[in-house]
Design a protein around this motif. Structure first.
Motif, mmCIF file in Angstrom:
data_model
loop_
_atom_site.group_PDB
_atom_site.id
_atom_site.type_symbol
_atom_site.label_atom_id
_atom_site.label_comp_id
_atom_site.label_asym_id
_atom_site.label_seq_id
_atom_site.Cartn_x
_atom_site.Cartn_y
_atom_site.Cartn_z
ATOM 1 N N VAL A 175 34.242 -32.593 0.637
ATOM 2 C CA VAL A 175 33.702 -33.960 0.725
ATOM 3 C C VAL A 175 33.638 -34.001 2.258
ATOM 4 C CG1 VAL A 175 34.166 -36.365 0.893
ATOM 5 C CG2 VAL A 175 34.820 -34.881 -1.100
ATOM 6 N N PRO A 176 32.101 -33.985 2.891
ATOM 7 C CA PRO A 176 31.951 -33.945 4.176
ATOM 8 C C PRO A 176 32.581 -35.337 4.712
ATOM 9 C CG PRO A 176 30.072 -33.104 3.106
ATOM 10 C CD PRO A 176 31.128 -33.777 2.185
ATOM 11 N N THR A 177 32.725 -35.479 5.886
ATOM 12 C CA THR A 177 33.486 -36.742 6.665
ATOM 13 C C THR A 177 33.612 -36.471 7.907
ATOM 14 O OG1 THR A 177 35.155 -38.452 6.888
ATOM 15 C CG2 THR A 177 35.766 -36.327 5.942
ATOM 16 N N PRO A 178 33.113 -37.497 8.774
ATOM 17 C CA PRO A 178 33.569 -37.298 10.237
ATOM 18 C C PRO A 178 35.098 -37.308 10.575
ATOM 19 C CG PRO A 178 32.655 -39.499 9.869
ATOM 20 C CD PRO A 178 32.615 -38.689 8.692
ATOM 21 N N ALA A 179 35.885 -37.775 9.480
ATOM 22 C CA ALA A 179 37.237 -37.587 9.653
ATOM 23 C C ALA A 179 37.861 -36.503 9.067
ATOM 24 C CB ALA A 179 37.681 -38.791 9.016
ATOM 25 N N CYS A 220 28.399 -35.941 -1.231
ATOM 26 C CA CYS A 220 27.682 -36.120 0.002
ATOM 27 C C CYS A 220 27.790 -37.771 0.062
ATOM 28 C CB CYS A 220 26.116 -36.027 -0.006
ATOM 29 S SG CYS A 220 25.775 -34.276 0.262
ATOM 30 N N GLY A 221 28.538 -38.297 0.909
ATOM 31 C CA GLY A 221 28.614 -39.598 1.107
ATOM 32 C C GLY A 221 27.713 -40.374 1.921
ATOM 33 N N ARG A 222 27.320 -41.555 1.896
ATOM 34 C CA ARG A 222 26.435 -42.300 2.807
ATOM 35 C C ARG A 222 27.298 -43.569 3.148
ATOM 36 N NH1 ARG A 222 21.289 -40.793 5.280
ATOM 37 N NH2 ARG A 222 21.539 -38.722 4.700
ATOM 38 N N TYR A 223 26.551 -44.689 3.786
ATOM 39 C CA TYR A 223 27.010 -45.842 4.294
ATOM 40 C C TYR A 223 28.509 -45.736 5.225
ATOM 41 C CZ TYR A 223 24.308 -47.249 0.451
ATOM 42 O OH TYR A 223 23.133 -47.443 -0.345
ATOM 43 N N GLU A 224 29.763 -46.107 4.901
ATOM 44 C CA GLU A 224 30.744 -45.722 5.847
ATOM 45 C C GLU A 224 31.678 -44.715 4.972
ATOM 46 O OE1 GLU A 224 29.407 -47.574 8.647
ATOM 47 O OE2 GLU A 224 31.455 -46.893 9.018
ATOM 48 N N GLU A 269 38.465 -32.395 2.757
ATOM 49 C CA GLU A 269 37.561 -33.160 3.428
ATOM 50 C C GLU A 269 37.256 -32.420 4.830
ATOM 51 O OE1 GLU A 269 40.448 -36.606 2.370
ATOM 52 O OE2 GLU A 269 38.596 -37.699 3.064
ATOM 53 N N VAL A 270 35.987 -32.094 5.103
ATOM 54 C CA VAL A 270 35.520 -31.430 6.358
ATOM 55 C C VAL A 270 34.528 -32.099 7.238
ATOM 56 C CG1 VAL A 270 36.377 -28.995 5.128
ATOM 57 C CG2 VAL A 270 33.925 -29.913 4.869
ATOM 58 N N SER A 271 34.579 -31.770 8.298
ATOM 59 C CA SER A 271 33.347 -31.997 9.207
ATOM 60 C C SER A 271 32.794 -30.848 10.063
ATOM 61 C CB SER A 271 34.271 -33.013 10.464
ATOM 62 O OG SER A 271 33.468 -33.072 11.476
ATOM 63 N N ILE A 272 31.682 -31.027 10.184
ATOM 64 C CA ILE A 272 30.814 -29.958 11.048
ATOM 65 C C ILE A 272 31.143 -30.222 12.270
ATOM 66 C CG2 ILE A 272 29.666 -29.615 8.789
ATOM 67 C CD1 ILE A 272 27.132 -30.756 10.273
ATOM 68 N N GLY A 273 31.542 -31.353 13.002
ATOM 69 C CA GLY A 273 31.545 -31.422 14.646
ATOM 70 C C GLY A 273 31.993 -32.515 14.829
ATOM 71 N N ASP A 274 32.324 -32.841 16.280
ATOM 72 C CA ASP A 274 32.795 -34.064 16.796
ATOM 73 C C ASP A 274 31.365 -34.929 17.217
ATOM 74 O OD1 ASP A 274 35.591 -32.390 18.351
ATOM 75 O OD2 ASP A 274 34.965 -33.061 16.228
ATOM 76 N N TYR A 275 30.823 -35.449 16.150
ATOM 77 C CA TYR A 275 29.645 -36.373 16.244
ATOM 78 C C TYR A 275 29.623 -37.104 15.272
ATOM 79 C CZ TYR A 275 27.909 -32.085 14.757
ATOM 80 O OH TYR A 275 27.646 -30.757 13.861
ATOM 81 N N VAL A 276 28.765 -38.260 15.002
ATOM 82 C CA VAL A 276 28.813 -38.953 13.764
ATOM 83 C C VAL A 276 27.256 -38.870 13.206
ATOM 84 C CG1 VAL A 276 28.833 -41.093 12.780
ATOM 85 C CG2 VAL A 276 30.632 -40.351 14.682
ATOM 86 N N LEU A 277 27.041 -38.367 12.009
ATOM 87 C CA LEU A 277 26.068 -38.385 11.131
ATOM 88 C C LEU A 277 25.826 -39.851 10.478
ATOM 89 C CD1 LEU A 277 26.423 -34.591 10.310
ATOM 90 C CD2 LEU A 277 24.906 -35.567 12.261
ATOM 91 N N VAL A 278 24.758 -39.714 9.642
ATOM 92 C CA VAL A 278 24.520 -41.137 8.715
ATOM 93 C C VAL A 278 24.939 -40.657 7.199
ATOM 94 C CG1 VAL A 278 22.738 -42.570 8.075
ATOM 95 C CG2 VAL A 278 22.297 -41.519 10.427
ATOM 96 N N GLY A 279 25.085 -39.565 6.928
ATOM 97 C CA GLY A 279 25.489 -39.080 5.738
ATOM 98 C C GLY A 279 25.923 -37.580 5.836
ATOM 99 N N GLY A 280 26.287 -37.454 4.330
ATOM 100 C CA GLY A 280 26.950 -35.835 4.449
ATOM 101 C C GLY A 280 25.762 -34.728 4.015
ATOM 102 N N GLU A 281 24.554 -35.230 3.729
ATOM 103 C CA GLU A 281 23.574 -34.194 3.125
ATOM 104 C C GLU A 281 23.384 -33.152 4.455
ATOM 105 O OE1 GLU A 281 23.361 -37.337 2.949
ATOM 106 O OE2 GLU A 281 23.165 -37.794 0.881
ATOM 107 N N VAL A 282 23.312 -33.416 5.762
ATOM 108 C CA VAL A 282 22.828 -32.452 6.665
ATOM 109 C C VAL A 282 24.228 -31.653 6.712
ATOM 110 C CG1 VAL A 282 22.720 -32.134 9.150
ATOM 111 C CG2 VAL A 282 21.291 -33.810 8.002
ATOM 112 N N ALA A 283 25.471 -32.144 6.754
ATOM 113 C CA ALA A 283 26.537 -31.314 6.563
ATOM 114 C C ALA A 283 26.756 -30.134 5.679
ATOM 115 C CB ALA A 283 27.780 -32.231 6.716
ATOM 116 N N VAL A 284 26.120 -30.563 4.550
ATOM 117 C CA VAL A 284 26.021 -29.842 3.288
ATOM 118 C C VAL A 284 25.298 -28.556 3.190
ATOM 119 C CG1 VAL A 284 25.396 -29.436 0.830
ATOM 120 C CG2 VAL A 284 27.076 -31.293 1.672
#
Ligand SMILES: N#Cc1c(-c2ccc3ccn(Cc4ccncc4)c3c2)n[nH]c1N
Length: 240
Positions: free
Chosen positions: A83-87, A109-113, A131-146
């Protein structure tokens, strides 16, 4: 390896069928399924989100829709749910290496909050969930991370890269950044290829490359140097 991705924007994952990854799928090295979360809604509006309990900005993705979708996609086959997430915990090359050994990865892939936390909690009762993050910045959803994570993992699978040695010499594979690379012509806009690389002295070339990697890592990612185990650096290395 089988990879499934659940998203409300299936088209975002189209690049996974291009180039290297596309060839890996055609060669049967990877199976890919992309699923539209809205296929598991039952209302005319195909609602996948709702207001957050406790108030606050934005919307949260509803657990019921995710539960039906993941139950259907997962079936009875064992898998790791990602589950990609900024957290999330940082996604690193070590993560990619570990996941490359998995039989099956399912990405939510989540969206919204984000997705209602109970989805992660419920599936963590019966399977590995990251629950993983690809970096210390905020995207709009999980698709790019996937897209990022799937490419980092699939390139490590046997048979995917033309030359498997290159994956062994990646940045991070030995804990250091890669040094500079050069090709023809030997002189370009007044800039020359370092003589050592044209010397044919393989020991000197290996030493030079290691020194450039250490130099670059010390300058750009001193945290990686600090994380290296003592045995990873020899006396010559310690000059950096
Ligand atoms: N991996 C990863 C990420 C994401 C990411 C991933 C999934 C989702 C789902 C929804 N959002 C938007 C959002 C959610 C919460 N807070 C703010 C924005 C996401 C962002 N942002 N930055 C990263 N490195």
């Amino acid at each position: 390896m089988r990879i499934d991705v659940v998203t409300i924007f299936p088209g975002y994952l189209a690049p996974l069928r291009e180039a290297l990854l596309g060839r890996a799928i055609e060669a049967g090295l990877v199976e890919l399924g992309v699923h539209d979360l809205r296929d598991w809604t039952h209302d005319v509006h195909q609602a996948v989100d709702d207001s957050p309990y406790g108030g606050g900005p934005g919307m949260v993705m509803r657990p019921q829709v995710w539960g039906e979708a993941l139950d259907a996609v997962l079936g009875d086959a064992p898998a790791r749910l990602v589950v990609p997430t900024p957290a999330g915990r940082p996604f690193t090359q070590a993560t990619a290496q570990a996941w490359a050994g998995e039989e099956r990865l399912v990405f939510a892939c989540g969206r919204y909050e984000g997705i209602d936390q109970r989805v992660v909690d419920a599936y963590a009762q019966r399977m590995p969930v990251d629950e993983v993050s690809i970096g210390d910045y905020v995207l709009v959803g999980g698709e790019v991370a996937v897209l990022v994570m799937v490419e980092a993992v699939v390139r490590l699978l046997p048979g995917v890269l033309g030359n498997p040695v290159s994956a062994q010499e990646d940045s991070f594979s030995d804990g250091l950044l890669e040094g500079p690379a050069y090709t023809r012509p030997v002189s370009w806009r007044g800039l020359d290829v370092p003589d050592v690389l044209r010397s044919g002295n393989h020991a000197a070339i290996a030493r030079w490359r290691r020194d450039r990697a250490l130099e670059r890592t010390a300058a750009r990612r001193p945290d990686l140097l600090d994380a290296l185990p003592d045995h990873a650096l020899d006396r010559t290395d310690r000059a950096f």
